[in-house]
Each structure stands twice: as structure tokens, then as C-alpha cells.
Design a protein around this motif. Sequence first.
Motif, PDB file in Angstrom:
ATOM      1  N   GLN A 150       0.772  -1.045   0.047  1.00 18.52           N
ATOM      2  CA  GLN A 150      -0.201   0.109   0.172  1.00 18.52           C
ATOM      3  C   GLN A 150       0.965   1.290  -0.134  1.00 18.52           C
ATOM      4  N   LYS A 151       2.093   1.169   0.785  1.00 23.35           N
ATOM      5  CA  LYS A 151       2.789   2.194   0.886  1.00 23.35           C
ATOM      6  C   LYS A 151       3.461   2.561  -0.569  1.00 23.35           C
ATOM      7  N   ILE A 152       3.937   1.449  -1.182  1.00 20.13           N
ATOM      8  CA  ILE A 152       4.484   1.590  -2.553  1.00 20.13           C
ATOM      9  C   ILE A 152       3.690   2.243  -3.585  1.00 20.13           C
ATOM     10  N   GLY A 153       2.506   1.919  -3.279  1.00 17.69           N
ATOM     11  CA  GLY A 153       1.184   2.595  -4.324  1.00 17.69           C
ATOM     12  C   GLY A 153       1.159   3.868  -4.043  1.00 17.69           C
ATOM     13  N   PRO A 163      -5.582  -0.687  -2.807  1.00 18.56           N
ATOM     14  CA  PRO A 163      -5.069  -2.260  -3.108  1.00 18.56           C
ATOM     15  C   PRO A 163      -6.071  -3.178  -2.241  1.00 18.56           C
ATOM     16  N   HIS A 164      -6.557  -4.270  -2.724  1.00 17.92           N
ATOM     17  CA  HIS A 164      -7.327  -5.172  -1.947  1.00 17.92           C
ATOM     18  C   HIS A 164      -7.479  -6.492  -2.535  1.00 17.92           C
ATOM     19  N   HIS A 165      -8.198  -7.449  -1.893  1.00 14.23           N
ATOM     20  CA  HIS A 165      -8.256  -8.824  -2.591  1.00 14.23           C
ATOM     21  C   HIS A 165      -7.114  -9.426  -2.689  1.00 14.23           C
ATOM     22  N   PHE A 179      -3.514  -8.935  -6.627  1.00 19.75           N
ATOM     23  CA  PHE A 179      -4.543  -8.235  -5.908  1.00 19.75           C
ATOM     24  C   PHE A 179      -5.357  -7.183  -6.935  1.00 19.75           C
ATOM     25  N   HIS A 180      -6.151  -6.402  -6.401  1.00 20.12           N
ATOM     26  CA  HIS A 180      -6.832  -5.454  -7.220  1.00 20.12           C
ATOM     27  C   HIS A 180      -6.444  -4.210  -6.639  1.00 20.12           C
TER      28      HIS A 180
END
Length: 220
Positions: A150-153, A163-165, A179-180
Motif C-alpha cells: 500500500q505504501k509503495i502505491g 489495493p485489496h483482495h 491483488f486488485h
Amino acid sequence: MKIIFGHGRAELIATIFVGILLAIVGANFTYESILKLSSHESVEYGKYAIIVTVVSIVVKEMMAQYSIYFGNKTSSTSLVADGWHHRSDAISSVVILVGIFIGKYFWWMDGILGLIVSFLIFYTTYKILKEALSLFLGERIDDELKESIQKIGFDTFMRDLDPHHFLIHKYGHHSELTFHISLSGNMSLAEAHRMATQYENKIKEKFNIGVTIHIDSLDY
């Protein structure tokens, strides 16, 4: 990539097979121990049996140490499972050695020790099969890795891509993460693909894993 995935799956199948063999060994120990207890059977051993048993303990434990060490070092579940197979043999030999020295004083000792060995083997089998089946079916990633992704994104695109799943599959030494992410429905396909590819490459560079990102639209 087919070879990598195929070898990885074969290794997991081999690990499961070793686990099943251990379960059979444990069941056999249980059966033999119950027979000894029900028949009040005591066992006597000679000095050669002691020598052979001691040698067996040393050799099997050395093989276990070797397999488990290199299995952990190379992330090989089949090597670790094989190491525990050797260790179960070593533990069994230790129990036999104990039975040699004190079994003659207590007729039930050999049977009880056999049941203890059975329990240890079943416990080892449970751990091996649980890990192997979990890897075989796919796992959710741990929270630390999820937060890093998540931090990279956010650091790359200065926005929350939601980001999920998350799902990770391991094939021996190789891991595949899927992931999505959520993007605006007004974004062009080319731009969405560019962002997803850039995100995938950033994760690959940092964690050395394969990544596939599925794009969801914020409008649906």
C-alpha cells in the motif's frame, strides 16, 4: 515459467506425500503399542541392539539437521518434511533405547513409549500437512507485506489506489502475488495499464516476487 510452477507444485505434492507416510507410520506405532499393552508383552534386547540403536539415533538426527537446515535456507518444504521424517525415526530410536534400559522392569513401558512416539509423529504430520496444504491452496498475505505494498502505491502515485483482495501462491522458491486496485472509470485503458505495470515492477524490484494486478473501476 511453466517449469518453475510445475517444479514448485511437485515439491508441495512431495511434501504432502511425506506427511501421509508419516501419518501411516504413526498409525502403525499406535497399533503395535496397543497390541503390546493388551497382551502384556515385554521386550528384551541384547548389547548389539543398543549399539545399533545409538548409531541409528546419531545418523538419523544428522540427516534431519541437514535436511531441515537446507530446507529452511532454500525455502524447500519437501526437504523440511523429509528432515522431520528423519527426526521422527531418531525419536523412535530414542524411545527404543529408553525401553531397552527400563523396559525389563515395567512390562508396559514399551507400549506406553510407543504411544508417546505416535503422538509426536501425528503432531509433526499435522504441522507438515497444514503448511503444505495452505501453500498449495494459496494464502492471504501477512499484514506487514500488505502495508508495504500500500505504501509503495501511495509513494509512487501520490494517491490511494485501494489495493485489496490479496492472494499469494508459492511454487517452491517462486511466489506469485495477485491483488486488485481501484481506478477512475474515465481513465484510458493505456494509462490504467501503465500505472498497473509500474506498480507491479516496483513490487517485483523490492520483494522479488511475481505480481499480477487486476484493475477495478471506481464507477462500479
